[in-house]
Design a protein around this motif. Structure first.
Motif, PDB file in Angstrom:
ATOM      1  N   PHE A 143      -6.399  12.277  -5.103  1.00  0.00           N
ATOM      2  CA  PHE A 143      -5.458  11.949  -4.031  1.00  0.00           C
ATOM      3  C   PHE A 143      -4.006  12.119  -4.465  1.00  0.00           C
ATOM      4  O   PHE A 143      -3.210  12.778  -3.793  1.00  0.00           O
ATOM      5  N   PHE A 144      -3.641  11.533  -5.610  1.00  0.00           N
ATOM      6  CA  PHE A 144      -2.237  11.553  -6.025  1.00  0.00           C
ATOM      7  C   PHE A 144      -1.807  12.950  -6.458  1.00  0.00           C
ATOM      8  O   PHE A 144      -0.639  13.326  -6.295  1.00  0.00           O
TER       9      PHE A 144
ATOM     10  N   TYR B  86       0.838  -1.205   0.000  1.00  0.00           N
ATOM     11  CA  TYR B  86       0.000   0.000   0.000  1.00  0.00           C
ATOM     12  C   TYR B  86       0.870   1.250   0.000  1.00  0.00           C
ATOM     13  O   TYR B  86       0.605   2.199  -0.734  1.00  0.00           O
TER      14      TYR B  86
ATOM     15  N   GLY C 110       2.735   6.669   2.528  1.00  0.00           N
ATOM     16  CA  GLY C 110       2.901   6.641   1.074  1.00  0.00           C
ATOM     17  C   GLY C 110       2.690   8.000   0.450  1.00  0.00           C
ATOM     18  O   GLY C 110       3.435   8.408  -0.455  1.00  0.00           O
ATOM     19  N   ALA C 111       1.678   8.716   0.922  1.00  0.00           N
ATOM     20  CA  ALA C 111       1.409  10.062   0.403  1.00  0.00           C
ATOM     21  C   ALA C 111       2.586  10.994   0.685  1.00  0.00           C
ATOM     22  O   ALA C 111       2.960  11.806  -0.163  1.00  0.00           O
TER      23      ALA C 111
ATOM     24  N   SER D 129       2.286   6.801  -6.826  1.00  0.00           N
ATOM     25  CA  SER D 129       1.093   7.408  -7.445  1.00  0.00           C
ATOM     26  C   SER D 129       0.438   6.465  -8.450  1.00  0.00           C
ATOM     27  O   SER D 129      -0.019   6.876  -9.522  1.00  0.00           O
TER      28      SER D 129
ATOM     29  N   ALA E 168      -5.400   2.329  -4.873  1.00  0.00           N
ATOM     30  CA  ALA E 168      -5.489   2.578  -3.434  1.00  0.00           C
ATOM     31  C   ALA E 168      -6.904   2.375  -2.907  1.00  0.00           C
ATOM     32  O   ALA E 168      -7.099   1.794  -1.831  1.00  0.00           O
TER      33      ALA E 168
ATOM     34  N   SER F 248      -1.390   4.785   3.960  1.00  0.00           N
ATOM     35  CA  SER F 248      -1.760   5.823   2.999  1.00  0.00           C
ATOM     36  C   SER F 248      -1.070   7.147   3.319  1.00  0.00           C
ATOM     37  O   SER F 248      -0.619   7.854   2.414  1.00  0.00           O
TER      38      SER F 248
ATOM     39  N   THR G 267       0.909   4.021  -3.186  1.00  0.00           N
ATOM     40  CA  THR G 267       0.623   5.450  -3.000  1.00  0.00           C
ATOM     41  C   THR G 267       1.865   6.308  -3.244  1.00  0.00           C
ATOM     42  O   THR G 267       1.764   7.399  -3.804  1.00  0.00           O
TER      43      THR G 267
ATOM     44  N   ASN H 240      -0.823  14.929  -3.388  1.00  0.00           N
ATOM     45  CA  ASN H 240       0.515  14.546  -2.920  1.00  0.00           C
ATOM     46  C   ASN H 240       1.604  15.243  -3.734  1.00  0.00           C
ATOM     47  O   ASN H 240       2.575  15.762  -3.171  1.00  0.00           O
TER      48      ASN H 240
END
Length: 225
Positions: free
Chosen positions: A139-140, A51, A89-90, A58, A62, A86, A55, A143
């Motif tokens: 989300f990506f 996971y 990873g972000a 990217s 997820a 998460s 993330t 980041n």
């Protein structure tokens, strides 16, 4: 410059090797169900690392992995794993963008970067919290774009973890409820618990907006008094 290109080449090669060697199987429900039955601790650690990797790079998947976490590990453990994986990873994606992908992110998401900088200037970390609670920006993209902003990495991490917690809980709960389905039939799937889980999934953005509006109103009243 050469060092950055070399690091990016290694990352791209690692991702390609992962998928070309059947890495997609490690994103499946069946794989983790079998592993949990045999080695639950190893399964949790492997899920966590995958996971984080998904993330950080990217990559898509997820949301599916969040549902799988609930289905395989249950609500409590699934929420714990996904919440930290998460966020970590972000933050790694944030740091990659800040150190290696600045020009590319600027060229692809320049408009969003300007919006983010304006939002941070007006609201500070609460602006990131708002975006995490109501993901109007993917989300990506959050980041990557925040990697080029002025926000500190530690602030990005803890605000992201706090802001994503409610949404993560809704997704993990949906996965956990789906795991309780005893038969693939209308009566088996349309149980009150599953219906409620997916109602929450669909209604969450509106609930989040209501909460943020109430918080904003409360802050305004405090400032006026």
């Amino acid at each position: 410059m050469v060092k950055k290109i070399a690091i990016l080449a290694v990352l791209a090669t690692a991702i390609a090797v992962f998928y070309l060697n059947g890495g997609a199987q490690y994103l499946s429900l069946e794989f983790f169900q079998q592993m949990v039955a045999e080695k639950p601790v190893v399964a949790g650690l492997l899920f966590f690392l995958i996971y984080v990797g998904v993330t950080a790079a990217s990559l898509p998947g997820a949301a599916l992995m969040t549902l799988i976490a609930g289905a395989v590990f249950g609500f409590s453990w699934g929420l714990l794993l996904v919440s930290f994986a998460s966020s970590i990873g972000a933050t790694l994606a944030f740091l990659i963008a800040r150190s290696l992908l600045g020009d590319w992110v600027q060229s692809k998401f320049g408009d969003q970067l300007q919006t983010v900088n304006n939002g941070l200037e007006k609201e500070g970390g609460f602006y990131l919290f708002t975006l995490r609670l109501i993901p109007v920006i993917p989300f990506f993209v959050i980041n990557l774009v925040f990697g080029l902003s002025r926000i500190k990495a530690w602030t990005f991490y803890w605000v992201s973890q706090l802001g994503m917690l409610a949404g993560t809980a809704v997704y993990v709960n949906a996965g956990a409820q789906l795991a309780n389905v005893e038969e693939l039939s209308v009566s088996g799937v349309l149980t009150p618990q599953i219906i409620l889980a997916f109602v929450l999934l669909g209604a969450f953005p509106w609930l989040a907006k209501f909460i943020l509006k109430a918080m904003g109103k409360g802050n305004s009243e405090q400032e006026d008094s």
